[in-house]
Structures are given as structure tokens and as C-alpha cells.
Design a protein around this motif. Structure first.
Motif, mmCIF file in Angstrom:
data_model
loop_
_atom_site.group_PDB
_atom_site.id
_atom_site.type_symbol
_atom_site.label_atom_id
_atom_site.label_comp_id
_atom_site.label_asym_id
_atom_site.label_seq_id
_atom_site.Cartn_x
_atom_site.Cartn_y
_atom_site.Cartn_z
ATOM 1 N N PHE A 1 0.202 4.530 5.765
ATOM 2 C CA PHE A 1 -1.017 3.766 6.015
ATOM 3 C C PHE A 1 -0.799 2.748 7.129
ATOM 4 O O PHE A 1 0.315 2.265 7.343
ATOM 5 C CB PHE A 1 -1.444 3.006 4.749
ATOM 6 C CG PHE A 1 -1.650 3.878 3.550
ATOM 7 C CD1 PHE A 1 -2.821 4.598 3.392
ATOM 8 C CD2 PHE A 1 -0.668 3.974 2.572
ATOM 9 C CE1 PHE A 1 -3.012 5.408 2.283
ATOM 10 C CE2 PHE A 1 -0.839 4.782 1.460
ATOM 11 C CZ PHE A 1 -2.020 5.501 1.308
ATOM 12 N N SER A 2 -1.875 2.407 7.814
ATOM 13 C CA SER A 2 -1.854 1.347 8.818
ATOM 14 C C SER A 2 -3.223 0.678 8.836
ATOM 15 O O SER A 2 -4.238 1.344 9.054
ATOM 16 C CB SER A 2 -1.536 1.915 10.208
ATOM 17 O OG SER A 2 -1.702 0.917 11.199
ATOM 18 N N SER A 61 0.895 -1.152 0.000
ATOM 19 C CA SER A 61 0.000 0.000 0.000
ATOM 20 C C SER A 61 0.932 1.199 0.000
ATOM 21 O O SER A 61 1.532 1.524 1.021
ATOM 22 C CB SER A 61 -0.910 0.009 1.231
ATOM 23 O OG SER A 61 -1.798 -1.081 1.218
ATOM 24 N N THR A 66 2.568 1.563 3.779
ATOM 25 C CA THR A 66 1.989 0.951 4.960
ATOM 26 C C THR A 66 3.085 0.657 5.983
ATOM 27 O O THR A 66 4.200 0.281 5.619
ATOM 28 C CB THR A 66 1.242 -0.343 4.602
ATOM 29 O OG1 THR A 66 0.618 -0.871 5.770
ATOM 30 C CG2 THR A 66 2.177 -1.389 4.037
#
Length: 367
Positions: A215-216, A143, A161
Motif C-alpha cells: 500500500f501507499s 496498513s 504500506t
């Protein structure tokens, strides 16, 4: 006849054996052999199984692509292959095959980056990429937000990510819901009949002090799993469609919000979305809505070109040939962690491009 380069691309970074053939930015063939069914009973991709499947599928898939394109192997101007990132064993199968064909045919070899290929494939759908292009790549392993001013030489990571990729989260929630593998398509299907606002699942890394473009999805995955477990522990029926819709909305909300923000901050008026999760119907709709509101042009390839395929590798290879980029050396190896800042793996002798090819190309070993 045309001067546009005719290139064959080989993709084996995960569980798809993809072979594509392009002429310039025109797709001639896109042959894929998938081993997804062999992995389904394990609930995820098993590297050793994937590697063996690539070995079995490689030659038949290449032959199928050549037949579909209506070209002969000797007519190719180059052979491109995913050198990384990906599963090491799977990558090695593709790299070995590409080196063998390139050597036998006396053609230049281009080891290219999997992520850069996902961006370049959009040229087959919508024409040359604008420079610069902002790209949101979302898949089972990645991501990422990437800014590219030249897809063959300059790709800059904006964000990525820090834990689970979006595709991984889809797979894990599908498993918790007993929906099978892979999770992306089935979650998308169930979500269409659910209410995306039914459950308020968290949006990771969206606070004012959080990294703007990272992102996470690990926290979201855990929150959804615990919500489902609580329902089951209480003896209540789990509303699968509402869970799928609410979870999916949390993922695509964050993805699109950050992508549009990156475009605005960098003054880029184009957003390209690629990778397997780009096939998600809700992601496409929400991205279109937010891009239109922000005055950004959205480019998303058709679903078949979003998932791993050989066409994307061939597209980047053709761009390498067209721009006169250096071919890779014969000692090209797979790099499971090849950074996106390396769109391709050039040979060391930049001032003698293709010399190594011409030496072995005097006698064509391929009939």
C-alpha cells in the motif's frame, strides 16, 4: 467452573491504556483510559505525553477491569502484555506493569505482538479463527495484509504500506481540512454527507506492474492537500464533505481491492479486518460488498474492539495458554519494531515452561 484460561491483557503501544480480561474466548472486561484529548492540541500523539498518561492510568485501569470482570487477581491463569510494535516509552510502561503483576501473583507472563492481537480479538466476537485466516490490519501506524495459519506461532506478511499508513493519511487530511484530531472518525462523519465520486483522487500502487499487496497513501495525501490548496488559492470554498468522501473512497477502494485479491490468490475464503480504521463505516460496507461478490466470508469486530484495547491482548494471551505456548522470561523488554512474524516473545527455556513462575509463586506477594 471452566478449564478455559482466565487471562488479563495490558495494551500501551500508543495513547490508549487498555486492560482486558477474557476467559477463553469470552470477554469479561474491557477497560480503557485514553489520553487522546491531551494529544489533540498537538495534532498527533506525543510519545512522552502518552507514556506519562499510561503511568497515571495503569493501576486504576487494572483495578477497574478486575472489578468489571468480577474476578480476583489471584484467580488469573496468566498476564499478557503488548511487547511491540509501538512507541518505545509507552510499551515500557505496560511491560513493566505486567512483569510486576505477574511476579507478585506468581503467574506466567506473555509478551505478545500488537498486530497479532488485532487479529486474535475477533475470536471474542465471532469464535475461533479459521486456519488459515487472511487479515487486513489498518490503523494509524499500520496498513498490512497478513496470512495466519496459527495466530500463536505462524503469521506471514503478505503486504504492507511503503509510506504513510491509512490512519496517518486520515489524520493528515483532517488537519488540512481543519477538522481536528483524530482524523478517522471525523472524516467518516463528514464523508457520509458527501459524494465519493465528486473528485477523482489517485489510487496508489494499483498499476499492473506495482506490488500486488503493498500500500501507499503518501501520494494520495499529497494530491488531496494540493487540491484543497488550489481551491483556497483561487478564493473558492472547499467542499469539505465531498473532499472527505472522495478521499475516503480512494483509501477503502485500494484496501478492499488488494485484500480480496490476496484471498483469491491464496485460496483463503475468510477475510478478517482489524485495527482502528476498521471502525470506518464505508470500509465495512465496501468490504462486505466485495467479499460477498467473491464468495469470501468477512469478519470484522465491533468498532470498540477494532481500536487499541486490552481485550485483544488478553485474547491472544489466552490462546497462548490454551495451546501451551512458552511463557516469556523475566527479562522481557519492549521492542518498538517487533516483527509480526513473532506473535509472542517466548522464554528461552522452552522445555521448562513456567518454572520461573513457580519459583516466585510460593509466596504470593499480591494481596
Amino acid at each position: 467452573m471452566t478449564d478455559e484460561p482466565l487471562v488479563l491483557g495490558i495494551e500501551t503501544s500508543c495513547d490508549e491504556t487498555g486492560v482486558g480480561i477474557v476467559r477463553g474466548t469470552t470477554l469479561l472486561a474491557d477497560a480503557v483510559a485514553s489520553s487522546v484529548d491531551e494529544h489533540a492540541r498537538f495534532g498527533g500523539v506525543v510519545p512522552e505525553v502518552a507514556s506519562r498518561a499510561h503511568l497515571e492510568a495503569m493501576v486504576p485501569t487494572i483495578e477497574r477491569a478486575l472489578k468489571e470482570a468480577g474476578v480476583s487477581a489471584k484467580d488469573l491463569d496468566g498476564i499478557a502484555v503488548t511487547a511491540g510494535p509501538g512507541l518505545a516509552g509507552a510499551l515500557l510502561v505496560g511491560v513493566s506493569a505486567a512483569k510486576t503483576y505477574a511476579y507478585a501473583l506468581g503467574k506466567p507472563l506473555y509478551g505478545v505482538n500488537h498486530l497479532a492481537s488485532h487479529i486474535c480479538v475477533d475470536q471474542l466476537e465471532h469464535g475461533p479463527l479459521p486456519e488459515p485466516t487472511m487479515a487486513l490490519l489498518v490503523s494509524g501506524g499500520h496498513s498490512s495484509l497478513l496470512l495466519s495459519s496459527d495466530i500463536t506461532s505462524d503469521v506471514r506478511p503478505m503486504g504492507a504500506t511503503i509510506d504513510d499508513a491509512a490512519g496517518e493519511a486520515f489524520d493528515k487530511i483532517a488537519r488540512v481540512l481543519n477538522l481536528g484530531f483524530p482524523g478517522g472518525p471525523v472524516i467518516d462523519r463528514y464523508a457520509r454527507e458527501g459524494d465519493p465520486s465528486a473528485i477523482a483522487f489517485p489510487r496508489g500502487l494499483t498499476g499492473s506492474r506495482d506490488p500486488a499487496y503493498d500500500f501507499s497513501f503518501s501520494g494520495l495525501k499529497t494530491a488531496v492537500a494540493r487540491w484543497i490548496e488550489a481551491k483556497r488559492a483561487a478564493g473558492e470554498e472547499v467542499p469539505v464533505r465531498d473532499v472527505a468522501a472522495s478521499f475516503q473512497e480512494a483509501v477503502v477502494d485500494v484496501l478492499t481491492r488488494k485484500a480480496v485479491r490476496a484471498c483469491r490468490d491464496e485460496g483463503v475464503d475468510h477475510l478478517m479486518i482489524g485495527g482502528g480504521v476498521a471502525a470506518n463505516s464505508r470500509l465495512r460496507v465496501l468490504a462486505q460488498e466485495r467479499c460477498e461478490a467473491a464468495g469470501i466470508r468477512l469478519r470484522v469486530p465491533r468498532p470498540k474492539l477494532c481500536t487499541d484495547n486490552g481485550a485483544m491482548v488478553a485474547a491472544l494471551g489466552a490462546e497462548m495458554v490454551a495451546r501451551g505456548r512458552s511463557a516469556s522470561d523475566w527479562d522481557l523488554s519492549a521492542d518498538s519494531s517487533l516483527p509480526v512474524t513473532d506473535p509472542h516473545v517466548p522464554g528461552r527455556a522452552h522445555d521448562h515452561d513456567h518454572d520461573h513462575v513457580h519459583e516466585v509463586g510460593k509466596d504470593n506477594l499480591y494481596s
